[in-house]
Design an enzyme around this catalytic site. Structure first.
Site, short mmCIF file in Angstrom:
data_model
loop_
_atom_site.label_atom_id
_atom_site.label_comp_id
_atom_site.label_asym_id
_atom_site.label_seq_id
_atom_site.Cartn_x
_atom_site.Cartn_y
_atom_site.Cartn_z
N HIS A 110 8.29 -47.98 -11.10
CA HIS A 110 9.29 -49.03 -11.00
C HIS A 110 9.80 -49.16 -9.57
O HIS A 110 10.72 -48.45 -9.16
CB HIS A 110 10.46 -48.72 -11.93
CG HIS A 110 10.07 -48.62 -13.38
ND1 HIS A 110 9.42 -47.53 -13.90
CD2 HIS A 110 10.25 -49.48 -14.41
CE1 HIS A 110 9.19 -47.72 -15.19
NE2 HIS A 110 9.68 -48.88 -15.53
N HIS A 142 14.47 -44.92 -14.66
CA HIS A 142 13.16 -45.48 -14.32
C HIS A 142 13.03 -45.70 -12.81
O HIS A 142 11.93 -45.74 -12.29
CB HIS A 142 12.91 -46.78 -15.08
CG HIS A 142 13.98 -47.80 -14.88
ND1 HIS A 142 15.13 -47.85 -15.64
CD2 HIS A 142 14.11 -48.81 -13.99
CE1 HIS A 142 15.89 -48.85 -15.23
NE2 HIS A 142 15.31 -49.44 -14.22
N HIS A 149 10.06 -55.35 -11.49
CA HIS A 149 10.80 -54.27 -12.16
C HIS A 149 9.94 -53.03 -12.40
O HIS A 149 10.32 -51.93 -11.99
CB HIS A 149 11.36 -54.76 -13.50
CG HIS A 149 11.85 -53.67 -14.39
ND1 HIS A 149 13.12 -53.15 -14.28
CD2 HIS A 149 11.24 -52.96 -15.38
CE1 HIS A 149 13.27 -52.18 -15.16
NE2 HIS A 149 12.14 -52.05 -15.85
N GLU A 195 29.88 -40.95 -31.86
CA GLU A 195 29.00 -39.79 -32.00
C GLU A 195 28.02 -39.67 -30.83
O GLU A 195 27.80 -38.58 -30.29
CB GLU A 195 28.23 -39.88 -33.32
CG GLU A 195 29.10 -39.85 -34.57
CD GLU A 195 29.72 -41.21 -34.92
OE1 GLU A 195 29.36 -42.22 -34.25
OE2 GLU A 195 30.56 -41.27 -35.82
N HIS A 224 26.12 -41.26 -47.01
CA HIS A 224 26.75 -40.13 -46.33
C HIS A 224 26.08 -38.80 -46.66
O HIS A 224 26.53 -37.77 -46.16
CB HIS A 224 28.23 -40.07 -46.67
CG HIS A 224 29.05 -41.10 -45.95
ND1 HIS A 224 28.77 -42.44 -46.00
CD2 HIS A 224 30.13 -40.99 -45.12
CE1 HIS A 224 29.63 -43.10 -45.25
NE2 HIS A 224 30.47 -42.26 -44.71
#
Lengths: 667, 667
Positions: free
Chosen positions: A40, A80, A271, A417, A479
């Site tokens: 990249h 990257h 890119h 989380e 759950h």
């Protein structure tokens, strides 16, 4: 930045010497990607000017001591663009990578991997590439820095965390979690440089977003500032403003992706593909860069190498302060990662458990163990993703960590989380703290890639994952983690503990803390479990062990984990009552069992005896341990009902298991 | 809302009759949670007033026809407040749940599960509970609605999607992805009612967030409006404003959690625990609610039931328009989920492949198959999380879907894997479209719980997961999915396809589309693979099949998937050359193989022959198929290098596999 850095920064280079320095980054990046025929070039070329100013004027670093504790942390979240980082490390004079390493970019055994890997190069603070996680790890580094600052003071701990991030990092969901946490915790030593190039892989950013990014960061409590990412004066001003603001800062650096490649810059074609020989020639012409590939002219290299003097001086002063400080030894111990011995406290605690035989949920056993451990080990820093009272992660020794009290040791991560897990990776990699954090096991899905990144990065992060199967009961299938324990076992270099009672839980915690170079998961029950262990021999250390030996002639071996060890014991008792000898093997950690020698493994699970696994989860995988024996488990999603009814409904009772074993034995 | 709904809404109830109606929700919620001794009363009681106004004044629904295609969709994203939804369905007169179902809330076999489950009750649009996903699925429903509107016009498709979400839904990372997508796509028919109660499980929201949520939504292109969530006039005004605005709307409803419980309301203690007998008595007193538990006074129930008249009338008019429309049959077909036969086109395509024997990456094979399938099946709507050119998901038949062209059939989801997956769940559950979307296989981690939710919800979503192992090469371990194929196999009710060549890929696509009630993953290679199949017999249908039978006396069976089938064939050839007969079994889908009868499975993989699995991923799990045979794979993280070097480095070549087999055979 250390207290004395302000005066040192007057020694910076005049801005007119930045352009050739930035072009050295551009040349190395385009030539290395071309040589690898993969990589990249766009980001390193686009952010070369910003990175040059950052390293020249703000970043406190010393290439001779890459792990110096009070250094600034630099995180290339847009991993990257790894050639940007490799170029910077080489140009500033780190021992590695060498120019030959860069020539071998993306080749087998080169430390210059496709994405930066912290275990390959000392100057790489963390492994990045999975988008969004670098910035989120930087939040954790900034948390660790403020926490250690609160304990050790400005003289010993006072540094910044700088991040380069791209549109991908900012669009990922984890970015919302990370910046929300950083804003709430008012992490002013964290500064993010956004490569605002208006390009993603698919094309212009407006293909997929209309977001006012500065507005969003401001809504999260951040300071924001903008600059032209190719104007040194503007960059300099913006970085200084970011460094000075007491809030975390986002610096929007308006850049042109692939800057310097005259025909391709500003387009998504630059890119992630080599420029090609023609465009590389055109770029050399455009930049006036006449040096051969991988050759950096001496005067330019000298300018780069001169930058390290400031950091060396800063480090020398810091080392003098460390040596003079009464707390110097303790900080060094903590940064070295060797927790204090807690064997006496743990030993006493386990002895008491052996006598008391408590019937408690293993999440409660975890809290009990943590009371002992957090009292003995000051670097344990806990937290929960808004389930503190369910995960039971907070102890008497861990007051709340907040913007008003960075000395606290328990973090309200919020309903975040993934952000929590990535922050814990950053905390562990920063050093000086051992992070643990809780959520429900089923939500390990939400942070799964960060758990993987703990393992890849050799980071000691401890995941407290409670409510570990149908035993959570009424909350139902969404759950109830059916597949999660086994699927976590598929991740390399991760220890998955599923302890059966309070003693095994204490053993699991002790071992998790002892794993300096790898993460652990503790899968813990919501429901109460009876004690099954009454000795103090730390038998979980081998991962699996014979909990009960057959009394009658052995015809079957039952292997179980966690809440099903109780069921295995009841099944064995029923079998013995009919004269069928049954071993019970408790297997709290299959990864540790796999590491035992062949003789131990064969003795525990010999080939010629019927083996039966019992675990309230998917059976796929258990065949490795029981061969063509029986695998008792749950190969479907759960249901909503009280836990005891579910155990019966899913056939996880001695009454339903024993007949299957007898049928297999022809009895 | 249908075109005629504006006049119908004048028939709404006077606001002074709302309070008793809302209290009926409160009573049912608190009594059901108390009876179950488990559940969440706080949200249903806090949002009872808002929900009452929504159902009375805005929502277009008909309890007699819960699946009526042009109904408004109502999504309870904060699924833990399930009693709100069960109460609404009962009160408005849906066939289920009955009052007895509600009495049995959270008990085994009750359709009133802990969290709402779409497969239990026709009135539940999607299964919610894992925070943030309900809102993100609603984005998908709103996408599907606009797409079908573009194809079928306002007369047949013109409805709204309404969401109730809590702080948890908004704090999760997926929220950022979902609202960014909705804002960019300008989904004005989507309205989110935020239960702004300042409480999370851990306590006040300011423990973990300082966010200006309205500011963030505005930054994402949303319209925002606020109201007092307990003032009917304000709620009414705010909902009307939301419905009218051409942008997606966030309605901040300032509420008191547990409203009506005089001693507990406004506190996190009312979030997830029964109120207790004393507080329930106090609440009855406070609300003036004298009816027995689970008894709703006739006049109040009559007011609730009267609400359905409006929807019934709207539906009757819509059905008349449908019957009169030339497109009515096609819309019905699409909503019923039976795709048109494409057997002729696929048959021709596979015949051509059998003749041409192309050597292409399976991601390319996928694109080739998609060209055929998207031309034949107009309801296929593709997309990619910013990897369109890598996943190869866009075909000639699928122009870009955007705010300017809802007729498009390929969505630039942006760098939002989790948001994409959840949106696809919503699209599939809305009906009328079959969504597929791409990312790298390693990033299945980012959307893993949404893949799980596809399976739980029986949703036909097709995941195009490319770059499926070390074959991706230089991007290195962070991007090389080692454990992902096996860990996806642990998810119940999910088909995991890993095809070996262009024909197997075409077969996999055909089968994935045919799975009306379950999701599929296609794990596809980056690198070119030779053709291994030359027949048109659709042999993948059995999940695994004998690709090559032993020529010499059979001594070994090689089982492989995807890119390793080629290696298995080469290994078998080498063995045969030494007189060792070897079957090769290609196993593109182990779940389908598991569904075959015992005779087929035993014939393919008999117990008494050495079996060897070959897959470029973790070996855990393969023991189920090869018993104590050899498992050849990669039980560590990958490395950065060209793909062919990696295959050699990790021992995945015939030259390195054959000697292990011979050693095992004693040859």
């Amino acid at each position: 930045m250390s207290p004395s850095a302000a005066s040192e920064s007057t020694a910076r280079l005049p801005a007119d010497r930045y352009a050739p320095m930035a072009n050295a980054i551009r040349a190395l990046a385009m030539d290395a990607v071309q040589a690898a025929n993969s990589g990249h070039p766009g980001m390193p070329m686009g952010m070369a000017d910003v990175a040059t100013v950052l390293f020249a004027e703000q970043l406190s670093f010393d290439p001779k001591a890459p792990k110096w504790p009070d250094r600034d942390r630099f995180v290339l979240s847009a991993g990257h663009g790894s050639m940007l980082l490799y170029a910077l490390l080489y140009l500033t004079g780190y021992e590695a990578p060498t120019i030959d390493d860069i020539r071998n970019f993306r080749q087998l055994h080169s430390p210059c991997a496709g994405h930066p890997e912290n275990f390959e190069l000392a100057g790489v603070e963390c492994t990045t590439g999975p988008l969004g996680q670098g910035l989120a790890m930087a939040v954790g580094m900034a948390i660790a820095e403020r926490h250690l600052n609160a304990g050790f003071g400005n003289d010993l701990v006072d540094h910044n965390t700088w991040v380069i991030a791209g549109d991908g990092c900012l669009m990922e969901g984890i970015n919302h979690e990370a910046i929300g946490l950083a804003g709430t915790l008012r992490l002013g030593h964290l500064n993010v440089l956004w490569d605002d190039n208006h390009i993603t892989i698919d094309g212009d950013t407006d293909l997929s977003t209309c977001e006012d990014i500065l507005g969003r960061y401001q809504a999260a409590g951040w300071h924001t500032v903008s600059c032209d990412g190719h104007h040194y004066g503007e960059i300099s001003r913006a970085l200084a403003e970011a460094a000075a603001d007491p809030r975390p800062s986002l610096v929007a650096c308006r850049t042109i992706i692939g800057k310097g490649a005259p025909n391709k810059q500003g387009s998504h074609s630059v890119h992630g593909s080599p420029l090609g020989a023609d465009e590389i020639a055109a770029t050399r012409e455009f930049l006036g860069w006449t040096a051969a590939p991988f050759d950096v002219p001496g005067a330019i290299l000298a300018d780069w190498r001169s930058l390290s003097a400031k950091g060396a001086e800063t480090r020398a002063k810091w080392e003098a302060r460390l040596a003079a400080s009464a707390q110097g030894g303790e900080l060094t111990r903590r940064m070295d990662g060797g927790p204090p011995s807690q064997s006496q406290e743990v030993g006493s605690y386990i002895s008491a458990l052996a006598a008391d035989k408590p019937k408690v949920a293993t999440r409660k056993s975890s809290e009990m163990a943590l009371e002992v451990l957090t009292a003995a080990i000051p670097e344990l820093v806990g937290g929960s993703a808004d389930l503190t009272g369910s995960n039971l992660t907070k102890t008497k020794s861990t007051p709340t960590f907040s913007a008003n009290d960075y000395a606290g040791r328990h973090i309200h991560y919020g309903i975040r989380e993934f952000g929590m897990a990535a922050a814990m990776n950053g905390m562990a990699l920063h050093g000086g703290v051992i992070p643990y954090g809780g959520t429900f096991l089923v939500f390990s899905d939400y942070c799964r890639n960060a758990i993987r990144m703990s393992a890849i990065q050799h980071a000691r992060v401890i995941y407290v994952l409670t409510h570990d199967s149908i035993g959570l009961g009424e909350d139902g299938p969404t759950h109830q983690p059916i597949e999660h324990v086994m699927s976590l076992r598929t991740i390399p270099d991760l220890l998955v503990f599923r302890p059966a009672d309070a003693i095994e839980t204490a053993e699991a915690w002790t071992m998790a803390i002892a794993q300096k170079d790898r993460p652990s998961v503790l899968a813990l029950s919501r429901q109460n479990l009876p004690a099954v262990r009454f000795d103090t021999e730390f038998r979980s250390a081998k991962g699996a062990y014979r909990l009960k030996a057959a009394e009658a002639a052995r015809q079957v071996i039952l292997v179980a984990t966690g809440s099903e060890v109780e069921i295995a014991m009841a099944s064995a008792a029923a079998l013995e009552a009919e004269g069928i000898g049954a071993d019970v093997v408790s297997a709290p950690c299959l990864e540790l069992f796999d590491e035992q020698d062949a003789a131990y493994r064969a003795d525990l699970l010999p080939a010629d005896v019927l083996k039966v696994s019992i675990e309230a989860g998917v059976t796929l995988g258990w065949q490795k341990y029981v061969g063509d024996g029986l695998t008792i488990g749950i190969d479907r999603f759960g249901a909503s009902a009280p836990a005891d009814q579910l155990y019966d409904y899913f056939g996880l009772t001695a009454g339903k298991i024993v007949p299957q074993i007898k049928a297999r034995l022809g009895r």
